[in-house]
Design an enzyme around this catalytic site. Structure first.
Site, PDB file in Angstrom:
ATOM      1  N   ASN A  12       0.859  -1.193   0.000  1.00  0.00           N
ATOM      2  CA  ASN A  12       0.000   0.000   0.000  1.00  0.00           C
ATOM      3  C   ASN A  12       0.896   1.244   0.000  1.00  0.00           C
ATOM      4  O   ASN A  12       1.711   1.424   0.905  1.00  0.00           O
ATOM      5  CB  ASN A  12      -0.879  -0.064   1.261  1.00  0.00           C
ATOM      6  CG  ASN A  12      -1.837   1.107   1.356  1.00  0.00           C
ATOM      7  OD1 ASN A  12      -1.444   2.228   1.081  1.00  0.00           O
ATOM      8  ND2 ASN A  12      -3.050   0.847   1.759  1.00  0.00           N
ATOM      9  N   HIS A  15       0.956   6.072   1.959  1.00  0.00           N
ATOM     10  CA  HIS A  15       1.758   6.905   2.872  1.00  0.00           C
ATOM     11  C   HIS A  15       2.843   7.696   2.156  1.00  0.00           C
ATOM     12  O   HIS A  15       3.340   8.689   2.680  1.00  0.00           O
ATOM     13  CB  HIS A  15       2.319   6.047   4.004  1.00  0.00           C
ATOM     14  CG  HIS A  15       1.214   5.389   4.765  1.00  0.00           C
ATOM     15  ND1 HIS A  15       0.386   6.096   5.590  1.00  0.00           N
ATOM     16  CD2 HIS A  15       0.751   4.122   4.745  1.00  0.00           C
ATOM     17  CE1 HIS A  15      -0.530   5.274   6.081  1.00  0.00           C
ATOM     18  NE2 HIS A  15      -0.331   4.073   5.578  1.00  0.00           N
ATOM     19  N   HIS A  48      -5.617   3.714  -1.738  1.00  0.00           N
ATOM     20  CA  HIS A  48      -6.946   4.079  -1.242  1.00  0.00           C
ATOM     21  C   HIS A  48      -7.228   5.519  -1.649  1.00  0.00           C
ATOM     22  O   HIS A  48      -6.560   6.437  -1.174  1.00  0.00           O
ATOM     23  CB  HIS A  48      -6.941   3.932   0.289  1.00  0.00           C
ATOM     24  CG  HIS A  48      -8.254   4.215   0.949  1.00  0.00           C
ATOM     25  ND1 HIS A  48      -8.441   4.073   2.301  1.00  0.00           N
ATOM     26  CD2 HIS A  48      -9.454   4.625   0.452  1.00  0.00           C
ATOM     27  CE1 HIS A  48      -9.691   4.373   2.611  1.00  0.00           C
ATOM     28  NE2 HIS A  48     -10.326   4.730   1.513  1.00  0.00           N
ATOM     29  N   ARG A  50      -9.361   8.289  -0.969  1.00  0.00           N
ATOM     30  CA  ARG A  50     -10.353   8.696   0.037  1.00  0.00           C
ATOM     31  C   ARG A  50     -11.169   9.859  -0.483  1.00  0.00           C
ATOM     32  O   ARG A  50     -10.711  10.634  -1.328  1.00  0.00           O
ATOM     33  CB  ARG A  50      -9.649   9.092   1.338  1.00  0.00           C
ATOM     34  CG  ARG A  50      -8.970   7.930   2.046  1.00  0.00           C
ATOM     35  CD  ARG A  50      -8.417   8.370   3.379  1.00  0.00           C
ATOM     36  NE  ARG A  50      -9.447   8.480   4.378  1.00  0.00           N
ATOM     37  CZ  ARG A  50      -9.668   7.604   5.362  1.00  0.00           C
ATOM     38  NH1 ARG A  50      -8.897   6.544   5.490  1.00  0.00           N
ATOM     39  NH2 ARG A  50     -10.644   7.788   6.211  1.00  0.00           N
ATOM     40  N   ARG A  54      -6.928  12.905   1.019  1.00  0.00           N
ATOM     41  CA  ARG A  54      -5.860  13.324   1.933  1.00  0.00           C
ATOM     42  C   ARG A  54      -4.499  12.746   1.575  1.00  0.00           C
ATOM     43  O   ARG A  54      -3.486  13.258   1.953  1.00  0.00           O
ATOM     44  CB  ARG A  54      -6.207  12.966   3.376  1.00  0.00           C
ATOM     45  CG  ARG A  54      -6.171  11.485   3.641  1.00  0.00           C
ATOM     46  CD  ARG A  54      -6.305  11.189   5.107  1.00  0.00           C
ATOM     47  NE  ARG A  54      -7.651  11.392   5.584  1.00  0.00           N
ATOM     48  CZ  ARG A  54      -8.160  10.773   6.654  1.00  0.00           C
ATOM     49  NH1 ARG A  54      -7.407   9.964   7.351  1.00  0.00           N
ATOM     50  NH2 ARG A  54      -9.393  10.968   7.033  1.00  0.00           N
ATOM     51  N   GLU A  75      -8.649   0.639  -3.271  1.00  0.00           N
ATOM     52  CA  GLU A  75      -9.463   0.673  -2.037  1.00  0.00           C
ATOM     53  C   GLU A  75     -10.390   1.864  -2.094  1.00  0.00           C
ATOM     54  O   GLU A  75      -9.952   2.979  -2.406  1.00  0.00           O
ATOM     55  CB  GLU A  75      -8.556   0.859  -0.822  1.00  0.00           C
ATOM     56  CG  GLU A  75      -8.068  -0.410  -0.229  1.00  0.00           C
ATOM     57  CD  GLU A  75      -7.321  -0.141   1.079  1.00  0.00           C
ATOM     58  OE1 GLU A  75      -7.626   0.830   1.777  1.00  0.00           O
ATOM     59  OE2 GLU A  75      -6.415  -0.913   1.362  1.00  0.00           O
ATOM     60  N   THR A 106      -8.171   3.299   8.202  1.00  0.00           N
ATOM     61  CA  THR A 106      -9.395   2.502   8.225  1.00  0.00           C
ATOM     62  C   THR A 106      -9.480   1.773   9.563  1.00  0.00           C
ATOM     63  O   THR A 106      -8.710   0.846   9.806  1.00  0.00           O
ATOM     64  CB  THR A 106      -9.377   1.485   7.063  1.00  0.00           C
ATOM     65  OG1 THR A 106      -8.839   2.112   5.914  1.00  0.00           O
ATOM     66  CG2 THR A 106     -10.762   0.975   6.769  1.00  0.00           C
ATOM     67  N   GLU A 156     -11.209  -9.447   2.975  1.00  0.00           N
ATOM     68  CA  GLU A 156      -9.929  -9.100   3.592  1.00  0.00           C
ATOM     69  C   GLU A 156     -10.182  -8.956   5.090  1.00  0.00           C
ATOM     70  O   GLU A 156     -10.986  -8.120   5.519  1.00  0.00           O
ATOM     71  CB  GLU A 156      -9.358  -7.808   3.007  1.00  0.00           C
ATOM     72  CG  GLU A 156      -8.025  -7.457   3.672  1.00  0.00           C
ATOM     73  CD  GLU A 156      -7.183  -6.451   2.899  1.00  0.00           C
ATOM     74  OE1 GLU A 156      -7.262  -6.426   1.654  1.00  0.00           O
ATOM     75  OE2 GLU A 156      -6.433  -5.714   3.554  1.00  0.00           O
ATOM     76  N   HIS A 199      -3.670  -4.823   7.644  1.00  0.00           N
ATOM     77  CA  HIS A 199      -3.771  -3.664   8.522  1.00  0.00           C
ATOM     78  C   HIS A 199      -2.837  -3.805   9.714  1.00  0.00           C
ATOM     79  O   HIS A 199      -2.958  -4.754  10.487  1.00  0.00           O
ATOM     80  CB  HIS A 199      -5.191  -3.384   9.036  1.00  0.00           C
ATOM     81  CG  HIS A 199      -5.405  -1.905   9.245  1.00  0.00           C
ATOM     82  ND1 HIS A 199      -4.916  -1.251  10.336  1.00  0.00           N
ATOM     83  CD2 HIS A 199      -5.985  -0.961   8.456  1.00  0.00           C
ATOM     84  CE1 HIS A 199      -5.208   0.032  10.230  1.00  0.00           C
ATOM     85  NE2 HIS A 199      -5.851   0.243   9.090  1.00  0.00           N
TER      86      HIS A 199
HETATM   87  N1  PXP Z   1      -5.887  -3.274   3.990  1.00  0.00           N
HETATM   88  C1  PXP Z   1      -6.834  -2.315   4.051  1.00  0.00           C
HETATM   89  C2  PXP Z   1      -8.204  -2.656   3.603  1.00  0.00           C
HETATM   90  C3  PXP Z   1      -6.524  -1.018   4.503  1.00  0.00           C
HETATM   91  O1  PXP Z   1      -7.486  -0.070   4.563  1.00  0.00           O
HETATM   92  C4  PXP Z   1      -5.198  -0.727   4.869  1.00  0.00           C
HETATM   93  C5  PXP Z   1      -4.837   0.663   5.307  1.00  0.00           C
HETATM   94  O2  PXP Z   1      -4.999   1.558   4.279  1.00  0.00           O
HETATM   95  C6  PXP Z   1      -4.245  -1.746   4.761  1.00  0.00           C
HETATM   96  C7  PXP Z   1      -4.622  -3.021   4.349  1.00  0.00           C
HETATM   97  C8  PXP Z   1      -2.802  -1.523   5.103  1.00  0.00           C
HETATM   98  O3  PXP Z   1      -2.676  -1.189   6.444  1.00  0.00           O
HETATM   99  P1  PXP Z   1      -1.287  -0.658   6.988  1.00  0.00           P
HETATM  100  O4  PXP Z   1      -0.998   0.633   6.267  1.00  0.00           O
HETATM  101  O5  PXP Z   1      -1.534  -0.459   8.432  1.00  0.00           O
HETATM  102  O6  PXP Z   1      -0.260  -1.700   6.692  1.00  0.00           O
END
Ligand code: PXP
Length: 249
Positions: A12, A15, A48, A50, A54, A75, A106, A156, A199
């Site tokens: 992901n 960030h 994602h 949003r 952001r 996402e 999330t 998921e 997550h």
């Molecule tokens: N899976 C989903 C559905 C998420 O919303 C997120 C966070 O955006 C992640 C995985 C990844 O989480 P993390 O950034 O904490 O590794």
């Protein structure tokens, strides 16, 4: 252990966009990070979009769709705006997540069971254009069964609580949460759903999740981007890949 298949790693890159936007600059570029992740062994890229934009912006999605070789997992929240964007770009996968403006990330899973008819109607056009639709939920059997009924291909499972318990040193509760995630994964698989998890996963927490035989994909972001400050993005992803493969072997 009888694994269902190779465990894929989705990285992901939200960030990276968070850092860019914090400074209002044009860098760091999420596509560049995604290409580096691809090179380092990521099997897919997760982003994602949003409602408040952001981190990831519309132009990032366009750039990812055009520039990636590995699948994009888009996402999104269940809004008409996001549905239109997903239908325009037709990403390989769409992961439905709950979204609240005040949350930092999330925070919980979707309540699919409480909104089954609307969710079924919402995901149908996405399934029709060939997206693998995934529902981000907790491990509760009621939610898992509802995902199967509405025609989602994937669930998921939210690993955030398990990771929080680990980092807070509440190991007995962590182990209970882990056992429940395992049961949820087995139940989802028994209903014909593909199982993903994600997550909050880190080097300290990934192995027991990677070792759940039914889990076929992990989506990891925050820790990998954070770790890249110290060891670089490619090495952070390569090390995560190594730890996942070791847990699976
Ligand atoms: N899976 C989903 C559905 C998420 O919303 C997120 C966070 O955006 C992640 C995985 C990844 O989480 P993390 O950034 O904490 O590794």
């Amino acid at each position: 252990m009888n694994f269902i298949g190779k465990l894929r790693l989705g990285v992901n890159i939200d960030h990276v966009a968070t850092v860019r936007n914090a400074r209002g600059s044009s860098y760091p570029d999420p596509l560049r990070a995604a290409l580096m992740a691809q090179e380092a062994g990521a099997d897919g890229i997760t982003a994602h979009l949003r409602e408040d934009r952001r981190h990831i912006r519309d132009e990032d999605i366009a750039a990812l769709v055009a520039g990636l070789q590995v699948p994009l997992n888009f996402e999104m929240a269940a809004t008409a705006e996001m549905q239109a964007i997903a239908l325009r770009y037709r990403p390989h996968a769409v992961c439905m997540v709950p979204e609240r403006r005040e949350e930092r990330t999330t925070e919980g899973g979707l309540d699919v069971a409480g909104d089954e008819a609307n969710m079924a109607a919402f995901i149908a056009p996405l399934c029709d254009v060939g997206a693998r639709v995934s529902m981000f939920i907790g491990h509760d059997a009621r939610q898992i069964a509802a995902c199967a009924r509405i025609g989602a291909a994937v669930v998921e499972l939210h690993t955030g609580h398990y990771c929080d318990l680990h980092h807070e040193g509440r190991f007995a509760e962590r182990d209970v949460e882990l056992a429940t995630l395992r049961e949820g994964a087995a139940y989802a698989h028994s209903l014909g759903l593909e199982v993903h998890a994600g997550h909050g996963l880190t080097f300290d927490t990934v192995a027991p999740i990677a070792a759940i035989p039914e889990v076929m994909e992990l989506n990891i972001g925050h820790f990998l981007i954070a770790e890249s400050i110290f060891i670089g993005l490619g090495p952070a992803i390569a090390e995560m890949r190594r730890q996942i493969d070791a847990a699976r072997s």
